[in-house]
Design a protein around this motif. Structure first.
Motif, PDB file in Angstrom:
ATOM      1  N   MET A   1       0.813  -1.208   0.000  1.00 35.48           N
ATOM      2  CA  MET A   1       0.000   0.000   0.000  1.00 35.48           C
ATOM      3  C   MET A   1       0.851   1.264   0.000  1.00 35.48           C
ATOM      4  N   SER A   2       1.978   1.246   0.704  1.00 38.79           N
ATOM      5  CA  SER A   2       2.841   2.429   0.735  1.00 38.79           C
ATOM      6  C   SER A   2       3.461   2.701  -0.628  1.00 38.79           C
ATOM      7  N   ASP A   3       3.812   1.652  -1.345  1.00 41.38           N
ATOM      8  CA  ASP A   3       4.333   1.842  -2.703  1.00 41.38           C
ATOM      9  C   ASP A   3       3.254   2.425  -3.617  1.00 41.38           C
ATOM     10  N   TRP A   4       2.036   1.971  -3.450  1.00 40.53           N
ATOM     11  CA  TRP A   4       0.931   2.505  -4.245  1.00 40.53           C
ATOM     12  C   TRP A   4       0.689   3.980  -3.936  1.00 40.53           C
ATOM     13  N   ILE A   5       0.721   4.336  -2.638  1.00 41.25           N
ATOM     14  CA  ILE A   5       0.524   5.735  -2.239  1.00 41.25           C
ATOM     15  C   ILE A   5       1.693   6.597  -2.702  1.00 41.25           C
ATOM     16  N   ALA A   6       2.924   6.047  -2.641  1.00 39.45           N
ATOM     17  CA  ALA A   6       4.089   6.798  -3.107  1.00 39.45           C
ATOM     18  C   ALA A   6       3.966   7.152  -4.584  1.00 39.45           C
ATOM     19  N   GLY A   7       3.448   6.224  -5.377  1.00 34.41           N
ATOM     20  CA  GLY A   7       3.250   6.512  -6.801  1.00 34.41           C
ATOM     21  C   GLY A   7       2.247   7.622  -7.021  1.00 34.41           C
TER      22      GLY A   7
ATOM     23  N   LEU B   1       1.514  10.077  -4.885  1.00 36.26           N
ATOM     24  CA  LEU B   1       2.104  11.339  -4.431  1.00 36.26           C
ATOM     25  C   LEU B   1       3.141  11.859  -5.415  1.00 36.26           C
ATOM     26  N   GLN B   2       3.876  10.959  -6.075  1.00 29.07           N
ATOM     27  CA  GLN B   2       4.829  11.383  -7.088  1.00 29.07           C
ATOM     28  C   GLN B   2       4.123  12.062  -8.253  1.00 29.07           C
ATOM     29  N   ARG B   3       2.984  11.509  -8.653  1.00 22.39           N
ATOM     30  CA  ARG B   3       2.225  12.121  -9.741  1.00 22.39           C
ATOM     31  C   ARG B   3       1.625  13.463  -9.324  1.00 22.39           C
ATOM     32  N   CYS B   4       1.446  13.654  -7.999  1.00 24.21           N
ATOM     33  CA  CYS B   4       0.943  14.938  -7.498  1.00 24.21           C
ATOM     34  C   CYS B   4       2.044  15.990  -7.391  1.00 24.21           C
ATOM     35  N   GLY B   5       3.300  15.595  -7.612  1.00 25.36           N
ATOM     36  CA  GLY B   5       4.410  16.555  -7.613  1.00 25.36           C
ATOM     37  C   GLY B   5       5.066  16.788  -6.273  1.00 25.36           C
ATOM     38  N   LEU B   6       4.851  15.919  -5.283  1.00 29.88           N
ATOM     39  CA  LEU B   6       5.482  16.089  -3.983  1.00 29.88           C
ATOM     40  C   LEU B   6       6.938  15.646  -4.035  1.00 29.88           C
ATOM     41  N   GLY B   7       7.760  16.217  -3.144  1.00 25.23           N
ATOM     42  CA  GLY B   7       9.172  15.889  -3.088  1.00 25.23           C
ATOM     43  C   GLY B   7       9.435  14.547  -2.433  1.00 25.23           C
ATOM     44  N   GLU B   8      10.695  14.111  -2.491  1.00 28.12           N
ATOM     45  CA  GLU B   8      11.061  12.798  -1.966  1.00 28.12           C
ATOM     46  C   GLU B   8      10.867  12.720  -0.454  1.00 28.12           C
ATOM     47  N   GLN B   9      11.242  13.783   0.260  1.00 31.14           N
ATOM     48  CA  GLN B   9      11.107  13.764   1.718  1.00 31.14           C
ATOM     49  C   GLN B   9       9.645  13.749   2.143  1.00 31.14           C
TER      50      GLN B   9
ATOM     51  N   VAL C   1       5.158  10.489   4.422  1.00 29.90           N
ATOM     52  CA  VAL C   1       3.797   9.958   4.325  1.00 29.90           C
ATOM     53  C   VAL C   1       3.803   8.434   4.334  1.00 29.90           C
ATOM     54  N   THR C   2       4.705   7.819   3.562  1.00 27.22           N
ATOM     55  CA  THR C   2       4.765   6.357   3.512  1.00 27.22           C
ATOM     56  C   THR C   2       5.191   5.775   4.853  1.00 27.22           C
ATOM     57  N   ALA C   3       6.071   6.481   5.585  1.00 32.25           N
ATOM     58  CA  ALA C   3       6.471   6.015   6.912  1.00 32.25           C
ATOM     59  C   ALA C   3       5.291   6.010   7.873  1.00 32.25           C
ATOM     60  N   ILE C   4       4.491   7.065   7.828  1.00 39.91           N
ATOM     61  CA  ILE C   4       3.304   7.140   8.690  1.00 39.91           C
ATOM     62  C   ILE C   4       2.305   6.053   8.321  1.00 39.91           C
TER      63      ILE C   4
END
Length: 319
Positions: free
Chosen positions: A165-171, A173-181, A186-189
């Motif tokens: 699920m975290s990998d799915w959410i990371a993808g 957020l990347q498309r939304c333009g958020l930075g790596e940190q 978010v994925t840690a939480i």
């Protein structure tokens, strides 16, 4: 002993727990989960506390072990054990504070905690029945094996779910333009909500001191994996999860606040500088989710709702 009785009486007055469960509460602050649930079930089976007492103690006695916080997570955060001791102190203070809050939010229903309930011999396996040493050893090994299998299955199951699920959410957020940190935070939480250890280790990779605050939040939150472990231990007694969920939401919020306070007391200028970016992350897209304030706000909302419901139920029972 006399000193032990004085300590139990003091803990009972502060936390509102049954005196027979106070020693388990103290051990639960340092011994990890689900040791608290196992101890509470043992006391409950002997008829030394009510079900409500047992549910309260279970919620407060299952916390991260001192060894994990100091040696594992502390070393991961800063390469030393100082931060680990800070995490342990924050957890201890937050659990005690939560116990005091729960004493007033969920007051006991005319139960005197100084009196011991009658012994419930029906839950024992025959008090007068003698058991051989080999039989006792076999029973202990069997119980331990089942407990270990349940714990390992819960950890593995929720670890896999959190990873996918975290990998799915990371993808997303990347498309939304958020930075790596921001994505890492978010994925840690999200991972920590399912499986505490994986989420904490992800959070530890963030810059200091934001990582310390997030780890304090996640370790006290515990996550679904720990909740399932505790419920699997207590399933034969049908303990509810209401107190556990409320206690760990409250403890997570308070633990993060205590960590911020400790960091500020140790290094005021350094902490203010480090958190200066986090203060405005609602205004800046790069840090929109960074630093842990959003999970704090979410936890505060659920905590406020739970408190309001508890107070409303208390007033209705009085009427």
């Amino acid at each position: 002993s006399r000193s032990g009785g004085i300590l139990q009486n003091l803990v009972s007055r502060v936390t509102g727990l049954n005196q027979n469960l106070c020693s388990i509460f103290i051990l639960g602050l340092f011994c990890g989960f689900p040791s608290g649930a196992v101890g509470v079930c043992s006391v409950y089976e002997r008829g030394l506390c009510t079900k409500d007492d047992a549910e309260r103690a279970t919620a407060l006695s299952d916390n991260c072990s001192a060894a994990f916080l100091i040696n594992a997570l502390g070393m991961k955060l800063t390469g030393g054990i100082k931060t680990g001791y800070m995490l342990l102190l924050c957890q201890t203070l937050s659990v005690i504070s939560t116990a005091v809050i729960m004493k007033y939010v969920f007051p006991h229903k005319n139960i005197c905690h100084t009196e011991k309930p009658a012994l419930n011999t029906s839950s024992l396996n025959g008090p007068d029945k003698k058991q051989s040493l080999s039989g006792m050893l076999t029973e202990c090994i069997s119980y331990t094996a089942k407990a270990v299998i349940n714990i390992c299955f819960c950890v593995t199951f929720f670890f896999l779910i959190s990873g996918v699920m975290s990998d799915w959410i990371a993808g997303i957020l990347q498309r939304c333009g958020l930075g790596e940190q921001s994505i890492a935070a978010v994925t840690a939480i999200f991972c920590g909500m399912f499986e505490m250890k994986s989420g904490s280790f992800r959070a530890a990779e963030l810059p200091f001191p934001q990582n310390a605050v997030m780890c304090a939040f996640l370790t006290s939150l515990a996550g679904l994996s720990v909740l399932m472990q505790v419920l699997s231990v207590c399933k034969k007694h049908s303990f509810g999860a209401k107190y556990f969920i409320y206690a760990h939401l409250c403890s997570a919020f308070l633990s993060a606040l205590y960590m911020i306070l400790l960091l500020f007391l140790l290094s005021p200028s350094g902490v203010l500088t480090a958190f200066s970016q986090s203060v405005g992350f609602v205004l800046y897209k790069e840090n929109a989710f960074y630093g842990g304030l959003i999970p704090e706000c979410i936890c505060a909302v659920f905590l406020a709702l739970g408190t309001a419901v508890g107070i409303r139920k208390h007033k209705s029972t009085k009427k």
